[in-house]
Design a protein around this motif. Structure first.
Motif, PDB file in Angstrom:
ATOM      1  N   ARG A  70      14.625  47.580  22.833  1.00 58.20           N
ATOM      2  CA  ARG A  70      14.850  47.743  24.205  1.00 58.20           C
ATOM      3  C   ARG A  70      14.776  46.235  24.620  1.00 58.20           C
TER       4      ARG A  70
ATOM      5  N   GLY B  80      14.924  44.946  28.259  1.00 53.26           N
ATOM      6  CA  GLY B  80      14.594  45.424  29.715  1.00 53.26           C
ATOM      7  C   GLY B  80      14.920  47.067  29.636  1.00 53.26           C
ATOM      8  N   THR B  81      16.242  47.308  30.453  1.00 49.66           N
ATOM      9  CA  THR B  81      16.570  48.468  30.475  1.00 49.66           C
ATOM     10  C   THR B  81      17.585  49.071  29.374  1.00 49.66           C
ATOM     11  N   GLN B  82      18.104  48.022  28.670  1.00 47.14           N
ATOM     12  CA  GLN B  82      19.234  48.179  27.687  1.00 47.14           C
ATOM     13  C   GLN B  82      18.766  48.683  26.401  1.00 47.14           C
ATOM     14  N   ARG B  83      19.578  49.560  25.739  1.00 46.28           N
ATOM     15  CA  ARG B  83      19.271  49.989  24.269  1.00 46.28           C
ATOM     16  C   ARG B  83      20.000  49.180  23.420  1.00 46.28           C
TER      17      ARG B  83
END
Length: 128
Positions: free
Chosen positions: A36, A38-41
């Protein structure tokens, strides 16, 4: 920003022809564990390999719990060797199940053919 050895959820979903929801579902089940940021995978080669195995297992009719066991075995001490032994056992079980189903389907087809024949004969007797 991803590197050539990293993929976003959109990229991995597109590459494998699945939805984002499917990828997230496998993540929720613990079958995939992207990094991860932040909010990105961020998916790596290991995730791609695991997704490939998951999808192959699904195509072959394995339940997700069996697929989980198989893909998780790769990370264990015996690694690929124990994984391959286990997969071979599962293939034998799956093949036997499919052979039973095939025999059942063939018997159903014979019964359906016989019933159809009786209906046609009865109809022929009733029609001038």
């Amino acid at each position: 920003m991803t590197t050539p050895e990293e993929w976003t959820i959109a990229q991995i979903a597109d590459d494998f022809g699945v939805t984002h929801r499917t990828v997230r579902h496998y993540e929720d089940l613990g079958l995939l564990a992207p990094e991860r940021r932040g909010t990105q995978r961020v998916y790596r080669r290991r995730d791609r390999t695991r997704l490939s195995l998951i999808l192959r297992g699904k195509r072959l009719g394995f339940p997700l719990e069996e697929i989980r066991t198989i893909v998780n075995m790769y990370d264990e001490a015996q690694g690929p060797t124990s994984q391959l032994r286990y997969v071979l056992e599962q293939i034998d079980d799956r093949r036997a199940d499919l052979q039973r189903r095939l025999a059942d389907l063939q018997e159903s087809m014979r019964e359906l053919d016989a019933f159809e024949q009786r209906c046609r004969e009865e109809l022929a007797r009733r029609e001038p």
